[in-house]
Scaffold this motif. Structure first.
Motif, short mmCIF file in Angstrom:
data_model
loop_
_atom_site.label_atom_id
_atom_site.label_comp_id
_atom_site.label_asym_id
_atom_site.label_seq_id
_atom_site.Cartn_x
_atom_site.Cartn_y
_atom_site.Cartn_z
N THR A 389 0.82 -1.23 0.00
CA THR A 389 0.00 0.00 0.00
C THR A 389 0.84 1.26 0.00
O THR A 389 0.34 2.35 -0.31
CB THR A 389 -0.93 0.03 1.22
N ARG A 390 2.13 1.14 0.35
CA ARG A 390 3.03 2.30 0.39
C ARG A 390 4.27 1.99 -0.44
O ARG A 390 5.31 1.61 0.09
CB ARG A 390 3.45 2.60 1.83
N HIS A 480 -6.13 -3.60 4.86
CA HIS A 480 -6.09 -4.28 3.58
C HIS A 480 -5.70 -5.74 3.80
O HIS A 480 -5.09 -6.09 4.80
CB HIS A 480 -5.09 -3.61 2.63
#
Length: 516
Positions: A389-390, A480
């Protein structure tokens, strides 16, 4: 019988003896069980490459599971080898002149290498599904793992260099396998150029050693260097120095470390994890074999050199990591890269101490390497989770990880404390104490002081990162789904770290007994 006939019979008998001796030295009796672990990995790699031609794109994941099964089976093949030393590819019936030996040292390093490759494979399943070409990736990973598993069993310089290159060459391609990524291509080029330079220097050193001794077998080299003629002494010393310089490149020892940060950042995350553990194990294994087994006669030459390299490597790595932590923003992967350079310095300490002490010091390096492999691979597994996600993977991106993934945050904090040598990371603390003791026992008090100072420097960036995990997140936490292979890798490393902390004797017993 006339004297002439007797003489003829004696000549015929002598000729027959020579023929039998020649036959005995030419006919090889291969111990298939001894060579089974690296052989199986290589065979599975070839099978995956061929299968890639026929498996449809929708079912490419089967190649990854096949690779994982092959690595797990190769690990299982280490179990029957525990009962005793086995040697094969010998020049004669003398087991001391063999090219392949499966002893305790070999088995421990093969456990580390194959286990590290297995965890890397678990982290790679998602990457090969989404970003990387599956067939090429699994073939390259298994080929490199096969070379890395062969290297600790190598007992002659030719096999050692071949194993080193089999482990290294596929790694170049793995680093640059992310097609269209400029950073990945630059990382692969830097890694390739530095490694090729190291190989050239190593080969030059090996050729000088062979010219001085006339043999490539490590035990024979050790015996012949002890009585090398004075006219060849300079040649032999030059060969020893060049060989050590070549392996110092592979271990990322300062000043041969410049390729590490950019390579780790540019490589796919699983490949960076692989290089940080398996790639480092390859370099240190080769360094142990050439110093302790082949070049003990020149301990007064390589001992001080390795002690200085250890001090420089841990200091430069820790200072650079601390400086990285002081910058904004600071990259998690680059921080782990500098941390791996610092850890390489700690791993060098017992090898240097072996030159000054009659006690076996290599076990301390092995014990520390086992601890480092588990916790560093675990840290990279959590980094791979956050990277989903990053993508920029800054340490600031880990803020509030405890709010979204509490187990992952606790596990990463545990791994960082192990690397720092703080409780509850008991195995990290004990491993550092073992390395520290090896320096003191060898009379290297100054090196022990340098190590102590560096441990304090390391606390700064390890604890800063740990604190970020438990701060309040900025904005609403976003949950997530974590892929099952990544979860499995995190769980396996966490369990291994906890078991080693609760039962540190499993790793530390290697530091108390002889491995050769």
């Amino acid at each position: 019988m006339t004297p002439t006939a007797a003489a003829a019979a004696a000549v015929q008998g002598a000729d027959a003896s020579l023929v039998r001796a020649a036959d005995a030295s030419l006919v090889q009796s291969v111990d298939w069980l001894a060579i089974a672990p690296p052989t199986l990995v290589a065979v599975v790699g070839l099978a995956v490459l061929v299968a890639d031609l026929f498996v449809p794109a929708a079912r490419k994941q089967l190649l990854g599971w096949t690779a994982i099964a092959g690595l797990a089976a190769s690990l299982a093949l280490l179990v029957p080898l525990r009962k005793g030393d086995r040697s094969t590819f010998c020049l004669t019936t003398d087991v001391q002149a063999c090219s392949y030996t499966a002893d305790r040292f070999t088995l421990v390093i093969q456990l580390l290498v194959l286990g590290g490759a297995l965890l890397t494979a678990l982290l790679s399943l998602t990457e090969t599904k989404e970003r990387l070409p599956a067939g090429e990736y699994w073939f390259l990973l298994l080929s490199s793992a096969a070379g890395a598993a062969l290297l600790p069993a190598s007992r002659d310089l030719a096999t050692l260099v071949v194993a080193l290159e089999v482990a290294s060459l596929p790694a170049f391609a793995l680093v640059g396998l992310r097609r269209g990524d400029r950073m990945s291509s630059e990382a692969a080029l830097k890694f390739f150029l530095s490694s090729v330079t190291a190989t050239a220097v190593t080969l030059l050193g090996v050729s000088f050693v062979y010219a001085a001794t006339g043999t490539l077998h490590l035990t024979e080299v050790a015996q012949l260097l002890h009585d090398v003629p004075e006219r060849l002494d300079v040649l032999a010393q030059t060969g020893v120095v060049l060989t050590l310089v070549g392996f110092a490149f592979k271990t990322a020892a300062v000043p041969f470390h410049f390729w590490v940060p950019d390579t780790y950042v540019g490589a796919p995350l699983p490949v960076a994890a692989y290089l940080s553990v398996v790639g480092k194990a390859v370099g240190f294994t080769g360094l142990v074999l050439v110093t302790v087994v082949a070049f003990p006669t020149y301990a007064d030459l390589w001992g001080p050199a390795l002690a200085v390299l250890a001090a420089l490597t841990m200091t430069v790595g820790n200072v650079a990591a601390a400086r990285q932590a002081a910058d904004r923003p600071w990259s998690a992967v680059r921080l782990l890269a500098w941390s791996s350079v610092a850890q390489a310095g700690y791993l060098l300490v017992p090898i240097a101490a072996a030159a000054y002490s009659s006690d076996d010091q290599i076990g301390a390096t092995v014990a520390y390497a086992l601890m480092y492999a588990v916790v560093n691979l675990g840290a990279f597994a959590v980094v791979a989770l956050v990277a989903r996600t990053r993508p920029r993977n800054r340490v600031a991106d880990y803020r509030g990880l405890y709010a979204t993934h509490p187990v992952a945050a606790l596990v990463l904090g545990f791994f960082l404390l192990n690397l720092a040598g703080l409780p509850p990371g008991v195995i990290g603390l004990f491993a550092k104490v073992t390395v520290f003791s090896s320096a003191v026992d060898a009379g290297l008090g100054w090196l022990a002081v340098v190590m102590g100072v560096n441990v304090v420097i390391g606390l700064y960036y390890y604890l800063r990162w740990t604190a970020v995990l438990f701060r309040a997140p900025e904005g609403e936490p976003v949950l997530h789904r974590v892929p099952a292979p990544v979860t499995t890798a995190i769980a396996l490393t966490a369990v291994a770290g906890v078991v080693l902390s609760g039962w540190p004797q499993f790793a530390l017993r290697f530091a108390a007994t002889s491995l050769f």
